[in-house]
Motif scaffolding. Structure first.
Motif, short mmCIF file in Angstrom:
data_model
loop_
_atom_site.label_atom_id
_atom_site.label_comp_id
_atom_site.label_asym_id
_atom_site.label_seq_id
_atom_site.Cartn_x
_atom_site.Cartn_y
_atom_site.Cartn_z
N GLU A 1 0.73 -1.18 0.04
CA GLU A 1 0.03 0.00 -0.04
C GLU A 1 0.87 1.34 0.02
O GLU A 1 0.32 2.37 -0.34
CB GLU A 1 -0.99 -0.09 1.08
N ASN A 2 2.22 1.14 0.41
CA ASN A 2 3.03 2.38 0.27
C ASN A 2 3.70 2.50 -0.85
O ASN A 2 4.37 3.62 -1.08
CB ASN A 2 4.03 2.06 1.63
N GLY B 1 3.40 3.55 -3.92
CA GLY B 1 3.19 4.73 -4.54
C GLY B 1 3.54 6.14 -4.07
O GLY B 1 3.73 7.30 -4.56
N LYS B 2 3.76 5.99 -2.39
CA LYS B 2 3.86 7.34 -1.65
C LYS B 2 5.41 7.33 -1.32
O LYS B 2 5.74 8.31 -0.47
CB LYS B 2 3.03 7.05 -0.67
N GLU C 1 7.17 10.67 -1.86
CA GLU C 1 6.38 11.98 -1.35
C GLU C 1 7.02 12.64 -0.22
O GLU C 1 7.38 11.84 0.79
CB GLU C 1 5.01 11.66 -1.04
N PHE D 1 6.25 11.78 3.62
CA PHE D 1 5.81 10.36 3.82
C PHE D 1 6.67 9.59 4.55
O PHE D 1 7.84 9.57 4.21
CB PHE D 1 5.39 9.84 2.71
#
Lengths: 423, 138
Positions: free
Chosen positions: A362-363, A365-366, A369, A372
């Motif tokens: 779930e992480n 893509g981030k 950033e 994050f």
């Protein structure tokens, strides 16, 4: 090989023109044509005389007259029309003399003269035909030679034009890439300049109050306190100020529009320096370092400080991902740039592997950033990977994060080698 | 030995106040504070500090102007100056003081211990250079 209908040609058809020409009649003609002309003419006249002698001996035998065609044909073939004509007339003359000498077989003296004239005309016609054939052949050969030469010149010109075009295309491609990069850097620089100004403003406004807080906390800490809770609160305040200061400093660093100060560097030196910077922490966290270096890699054109920052950030992340300890593997290898252009020089790839818990799906893509983080509060600013990503980007390289099959995460850095003139 | 005199110039009263309290109670310095940079020279002439702690960004006169005037003053020109700046960060200063010529920079916010260490070092190298020439550990 299994060919159902294979036709085998007799070997004579398979030989090329040259072998054909050099065999038999043609070979003889070729040999003789190398002689001086008087020698050829002398030989052929001798031949004519020889035939005349046979003619005289055989009397009225018509078939002997045909033998004159041998020197005539040969002469025309080898030496051309005028020699052929001369041989034709000589043959008719010799025939006449031979026939007159053997006149006892004829009734009237005019008969051999008439025959000689007829023969002379026939021989001349043969010569005319052969000579036209020869001249046509020569003309054809000249035309072929001329055309071949023209074609060769044209081909050479075309090849040169193609080469120039290819060079021009390559130049255009290089210029295009350079332009794209410059454009990207310009846009980035403009963007980061405003972000940097904003960050510097914010930092200044926040750092002064932080200083007041920090000094206030210092004052109470140094005075000491009987009350345990109060002492703990002041200590917490102090740590909070430290945390805030770190975030601001990292933010300033991230946003600062500082141009790259590139030098030609061996990537292994940078890796070793960065490992030295985190050595203490590595030992403390029981992390062993494995190096798998390809020592034959080209030098890279990069900002030493910023790339070391990239490595330190990646090593720190790897370390924090394996709390009970583990193995940090740093691998360097040669690679083809992601553009896939096989003409481009090979780049350098660096892989940083850990044996930690890997990246949660779930992480994914981030990860790059800003702010994050998956670390507990106070342990990470969330800017580490954002900075790594940015630094790689402005270097024209890239970073990819993935999970390893064996467990743990892998960061893959791609550095492109710059054109030689920059090194 | 009389305590070392430190002049603190910063436009933030909160900072000057806490600096004064910390430096006096922790290191035993005699500290005078000044929030108006334009009056810093007068304060220095009056106080004769061993060292000046100077903020960089201030209204009216900034730290650089104050520093230039101090260096131009025959009476004060040898007084060492430590700049406190909010513009630098850890990377610029290497986490510690940065010495540029005879000027020292410290990045805000600074810990009291760190500040005292920096002041002591600066005093050691600039105020009594001859006496400590053989025992410098920089």
């Amino acid at each position: 090989m299994n060919v159902p209908f294979q036709v085998r040609l007799p070997s004579v058809f398979l030989t090329d023109d040259r072998t054909l020409q050099e065999s038999g009649w043609f070979g003889c003609a070729r040999t003789v044509s190398g002689w001086p002309e008087p020698a050829i003419v002398g030989l052929l006249l001798g031949l004519v005389m020889a035939v005349g002698w046979v003619d005289y001996l055989t009397g009225v035998e018509l078939s002997v007259s045909l033998l004159y065609l041998i020197p005539i044909t040969f002469g025309t073939r080898v030496a051309g029309r005028s020699t052929g004509n001369m041989l034709a007339l000589a043959s008719a003359g010799v025939w006449l003399v031979a026939d007159l000498l053997a006149r006892h077989t004829y009734g009237h003296w005019f008969s051999p003269v008439w025959n000689a004239l007829t023969l002379a005309i026939s021989f001349l016609v043969v010569v005319a035909l052969l000579a036209s054939l020869r001249e046509a052949n020569q003309g054809l050969e000249q035309t072929v030679a001329r055309r071949t030469k023209a074609l060769q010149a044209e081909n050479a010109q075309r090849r040169q034009a193609e080469e120039e075009l290819r060079h021009a295309l390559s130049d255009v491609r290089t210029a295009h890439v350079e332009l794209q990069r410059t454009q990207f850097e310009l846009v980035e620089a403009a963007k980061m300049e405003s972000v940097g100004r904003l960050a510097a403003g914010v930092a200044h406004e926040v750092k002064n109050p932080l200083m007041t807080l920090s000094l206030g906390a210092d004052y109470f800490l140094n005075r000491g306190s009987e009350n345990q809770d109060q002492a703990q609160l002041v200590q917490d305040m102090k740590e909070a100020v430290h945390g805030a200061r770190n975030v601001i400093n990292v933010l300033l660093d991230y946003a600062r529009p500082r141009p790259l100060q590139r030098t030609s560097e061996d990537i292994h030196n940078l890796i070793e320096n960065s490992l030295t910077l985190v050595r203490h922490q590595l030992n403390k966290q029981h992390v062993t370092v494995a190096r798998e270096f390809d020592m034959a890699l080209p030098l890279l054109w990069l900002d030493r400080t910023r790339i070391e920052q990239v490595f330190v950030n990646l090593f720190t992340n790897a370390m924090q991902a394996m709390p009970p300890g583990g193995t940090l593997t740093v691998r360097t290898l040669a690679s083809i740039p992601l553009g896939g252009d096989s003409n481009a020089p090979a780049g350098v790839m660096v892989e940083v592997d850990d044996t930690g818990h890997g990246i949660m799906p779930e992480n994914t893509g981030k990860l790059f950033e800003p702010f994050f983080t998956t670390k507990p509060p106070g342990q990470g600013t969330g800017l580490g990977l954002a900075i790594v990503h940015r630094v790689m980007e402005i270097h024209g390289g890239s970073i990819r994060l993935s999970n390893r099959k064996e467990g743990g995460a892998r960061a893959t850095l791609q550095f492109n080698t710059e054109p030689k003139e920059k090194l | 030995m009389s305590p070392k005199r430190i002049l603190v110039v910063d436009d933030e009263p909160g900072i000057t106040r806490s600096l004064k309290l910390n430096l006096e109670s922790t290191a035993g310095y005699e500290v005078r504070t000044e929030n108006d940079s334009a009056r810093a020279i007068d304060a220095a002439r009056d106080f004769h500090p061993h060292l000046i702690l100077l903020d960089v960004l201030m209204p009216r006169l900034d730290g650089c102007d104050v520093s230039a005037r101090i260096h131009a003053d025959p009476e004060l020109k040898d007084t060492p100056i430590v700049f406190l700046t909010a513009l630098a960060n850890n990377e610029d200063t290497g986490g510690h003081a940065v010495v540029a010529g005879s000027t020292v920079y410290l990045a805000k916010p600074v810990d009291t211990d760190e500040l005292i260490k920096c002041i002591e070092q600066t005093l050691l190298t600039t105020v009594q250079p001859r006496r400590h020439a053989f025992s410098l550990h920089l």
